[in-house]
Design a protein around this motif. Structure first.
Motif, PDB file in Angstrom:
ATOM      1  N   UNK A   1      20.977  -9.677 -17.855  1.00 59.53           N
ATOM      2  CA  UNK A   1      20.264  -8.465 -18.154  1.00 59.53           C
ATOM      3  C   UNK A   1      20.282  -7.589 -16.912  1.00 59.53           C
ATOM      4  N   UNK A   2      20.718  -6.397 -17.071  1.00 61.55           N
ATOM      5  CA  UNK A   2      20.852  -5.525 -15.919  1.00 61.55           C
ATOM      6  C   UNK A   2      19.645  -4.602 -15.834  1.00 61.55           C
ATOM      7  N   UNK A   3      19.240  -4.354 -14.618  1.00 62.03           N
ATOM      8  CA  UNK A   3      18.092  -3.484 -14.365  1.00 62.03           C
ATOM      9  C   UNK A   3      18.556  -2.041 -14.294  1.00 62.03           C
ATOM     10  N   UNK A   4      17.659  -1.108 -14.597  1.00 61.50           N
ATOM     11  CA  UNK A   4      18.046   0.289 -14.433  1.00 61.50           C
ATOM     12  C   UNK A   4      18.436   0.561 -12.984  1.00 61.50           C
ATOM     13  N   UNK A   5      19.204   1.580 -12.824  1.00 59.35           N
ATOM     14  CA  UNK A   5      19.765   1.880 -11.527  1.00 59.35           C
ATOM     15  C   UNK A   5      18.701   2.211 -10.469  1.00 59.35           C
ATOM     16  N   UNK A   6      17.659   2.956 -10.864  1.00 56.93           N
ATOM     17  CA  UNK A   6      16.603   3.324  -9.915  1.00 56.93           C
ATOM     18  C   UNK A   6      15.808   2.101  -9.472  1.00 56.93           C
ATOM     19  N   UNK A   7      15.681   1.094 -10.368  1.00 62.16           N
ATOM     20  CA  UNK A   7      14.968  -0.129 -10.012  1.00 62.16           C
ATOM     21  C   UNK A   7      15.813  -0.993  -9.089  1.00 62.16           C
ATOM     22  N   UNK A   8      17.120  -0.944  -9.278  1.00 65.64           N
ATOM     23  CA  UNK A   8      18.008  -1.684  -8.383  1.00 65.64           C
ATOM     24  C   UNK A   8      17.968  -1.086  -6.977  1.00 65.64           C
ATOM     25  N   UNK A   9      17.765   0.216  -6.871  1.00 67.50           N
ATOM     26  CA  UNK A   9      17.693   0.864  -5.563  1.00 67.50           C
ATOM     27  C   UNK A   9      16.395   0.500  -4.840  1.00 67.50           C
ATOM     28  N   UNK A  10      15.334   0.212  -5.593  1.00 64.59           N
ATOM     29  CA  UNK A  10      14.040  -0.131  -5.000  1.00 64.59           C
ATOM     30  C   UNK A  10      13.979  -1.581  -4.536  1.00 64.59           C
ATOM     31  N   UNK A  11      14.863  -2.405  -5.071  1.00 66.24           N
ATOM     32  CA  UNK A  11      14.818  -3.837  -4.786  1.00 66.24           C
ATOM     33  C   UNK A  11      14.913  -4.152  -3.287  1.00 66.24           C
ATOM     34  N   UNK A  12      15.798  -3.571  -2.501  1.00 68.52           N
ATOM     35  CA  UNK A  12      15.850  -3.918  -1.080  1.00 68.52           C
ATOM     36  C   UNK A  12      14.616  -3.443  -0.301  1.00 68.52           C
ATOM     37  N   UNK A  13      13.861  -2.474  -0.789  1.00 69.73           N
ATOM     38  CA  UNK A  13      12.679  -1.959  -0.084  1.00 69.73           C
ATOM     39  C   UNK A  13      11.399  -2.734  -0.430  1.00 69.73           C
ATOM     40  N   UNK A  14      11.503  -3.690  -1.293  1.00 72.70           N
ATOM     41  CA  UNK A  14      10.367  -4.475  -1.795  1.00 72.70           C
ATOM     42  C   UNK A  14       9.341  -3.586  -2.496  1.00 72.70           C
ATOM     43  N   UNK A  15       9.756  -2.450  -2.990  1.00 74.73           N
ATOM     44  CA  UNK A  15       8.832  -1.557  -3.664  1.00 74.73           C
ATOM     45  C   UNK A  15       8.393  -2.108  -5.010  1.00 74.73           C
ATOM     46  N   UNK A  16       9.178  -2.955  -5.596  1.00 73.21           N
ATOM     47  CA  UNK A  16       8.732  -3.553  -6.864  1.00 73.21           C
ATOM     48  C   UNK A  16       7.529  -4.471  -6.634  1.00 73.21           C
ATOM     49  N   UNK A  17       7.333  -4.927  -5.389  1.00 77.53           N
ATOM     50  CA  UNK A  17       6.144  -5.702  -5.031  1.00 77.53           C
ATOM     51  C   UNK A  17       4.997  -4.781  -4.635  1.00 77.53           C
ATOM     52  N   UNK A  18       5.272  -3.724  -3.850  1.00 75.47           N
ATOM     53  CA  UNK A  18       4.234  -2.867  -3.305  1.00 75.47           C
ATOM     54  C   UNK A  18       3.681  -1.860  -4.305  1.00 75.47           C
ATOM     55  N   UNK A  19       4.451  -1.448  -5.287  1.00 77.45           N
ATOM     56  CA  UNK A  19       3.967  -0.448  -6.243  1.00 77.45           C
ATOM     57  C   UNK A  19       2.816  -0.941  -7.116  1.00 77.45           C
ATOM     58  N   UNK A  20       2.781  -2.172  -7.585  1.00 75.91           N
ATOM     59  CA  UNK A  20       1.634  -2.602  -8.410  1.00 75.91           C
ATOM     60  C   UNK A  20       0.351  -2.858  -7.610  1.00 75.91           C
ATOM     61  N   UNK A  21       0.425  -2.987  -6.280  1.00 72.37           N
ATOM     62  CA  UNK A  21      -0.777  -3.290  -5.501  1.00 72.37           C
ATOM     63  C   UNK A  21      -1.864  -2.227  -5.608  1.00 72.37           C
ATOM     64  N   UNK A  22      -1.586  -0.937  -5.534  1.00 72.90           N
ATOM     65  CA  UNK A  22      -2.671   0.046  -5.713  1.00 72.90           C
ATOM     66  C   UNK A  22      -3.302  -0.064  -7.104  1.00 72.90           C
ATOM     67  N   UNK A  23      -2.477  -0.354  -8.103  1.00 77.47           N
ATOM     68  CA  UNK A  23      -3.020  -0.520  -9.454  1.00 77.47           C
ATOM     69  C   UNK A  23      -3.954  -1.721  -9.514  1.00 77.47           C
ATOM     70  N   UNK A  24      -3.570  -2.832  -8.892  1.00 79.43           N
ATOM     71  CA  UNK A  24      -4.446  -4.010  -8.843  1.00 79.43           C
ATOM     72  C   UNK A  24      -5.729  -3.712  -8.057  1.00 79.43           C
ATOM     73  N   UNK A  25      -5.625  -2.950  -6.970  1.00 73.59           N
ATOM     74  CA  UNK A  25      -6.813  -2.578  -6.199  1.00 73.59           C
ATOM     75  C   UNK A  25      -7.786  -1.753  -7.010  1.00 73.59           C
ATOM     76  N   UNK A  26      -7.266  -0.811  -7.787  1.00 71.27           N
ATOM     77  CA  UNK A  26      -8.126   0.029  -8.637  1.00 71.27           C
ATOM     78  C   UNK A  26      -8.788  -0.821  -9.710  1.00 71.27           C
ATOM     79  N   UNK A  27      -8.062  -1.762 -10.285  1.00 71.68           N
ATOM     80  CA  UNK A  27      -8.639  -2.643 -11.318  1.00 71.68           C
ATOM     81  C   UNK A  27      -9.773  -3.489 -10.728  1.00 71.68           C
ATOM     82  N   UNK A  28      -9.563  -4.077  -9.527  1.00 74.58           N
ATOM     83  CA  UNK A  28     -10.621  -4.865  -8.890  1.00 74.58           C
ATOM     84  C   UNK A  28     -11.820  -4.001  -8.517  1.00 74.58           C
ATOM     85  N   UNK A  29     -11.574  -2.791  -8.044  1.00 75.86           N
ATOM     86  CA  UNK A  29     -12.661  -1.909  -7.662  1.00 75.86           C
ATOM     87  C   UNK A  29     -13.522  -1.547  -8.874  1.00 75.86           C
ATOM     88  N   UNK A  30     -12.867  -1.160  -9.970  1.00 76.83           N
ATOM     89  CA  UNK A  30     -13.612  -0.815 -11.189  1.00 76.83           C
ATOM     90  C   UNK A  30     -14.331  -2.040 -11.748  1.00 76.83           C
TER      91      UNK A  30
END
Length: 129
Positions: free
Chosen positions: A1-30
């Motif tokens: 299964x191939x990932x979209x091209x923009x997601x493949x570009x984010x993979x070396x920056x570890x952004x797929x890990x860092x992007x959900x963290x603010x969302x998790x922080x907001x969920x814990x805060x609320x």
């Protein structure tokens, strides 16, 4: 299964890990706010109330060396000083509104938890007019 091209570009920056963290922080805060408001809005009752004007009776276990009682007949008071063998509590002072020797001995015995005979042996009287 191939990932979209923009997601493949984010993979070396570890952004797929860092992007959900603010969302998790907001969920814990609320979620924390909801839990906190539930806990703080819950009614509570106090079992025991503070009584600042009530005097507490304290039982002491000390070795009494000598008891000095000064009876002041004109004032109707007896001042009692108790010398103890305890290094932290060397003297105790009491004042009783009685002047009769038997009543003074009874009050001293009651306060110190001694027998009347022991109190008679230890007490020394001084009369003041």
């Amino acid at each position: 299964m191939s990932l979209p091209r923009w997601l493949q570009a984010l993979r070396p920056l570890w952004l797929e890990f860092w992007l959900p963290l603010p969302l998790l922080g907001i969920i814990f805060w609320l979620g924390g706010n909801v839990v906190t408001s539930q806990v703080l809005s819950r009614p509570y009752s106090t079992v025991s109330k503070l009584q600042a004007d009530a005097q507490q009776e304290v039982q002491l276990s000390v070795t009494v060396l000598v008891i000095k009682a000064e009876i002041e007949k004109n004032k109707g008071l007896t001042s009692v000083e108790v010398k103890t063998a305890d290094p932290e509590l060397k003297t105790l002072e009491f004042e009783f509104p009685v002047t009769e020797v038997s009543q003074v001995e009874a009050r001293i015995a009651q306060k110190l938890g001694l027998s009347r005979e022991d109190t008679k042996k230890l007490v020394r009287y001084q009369l003041k007019n």
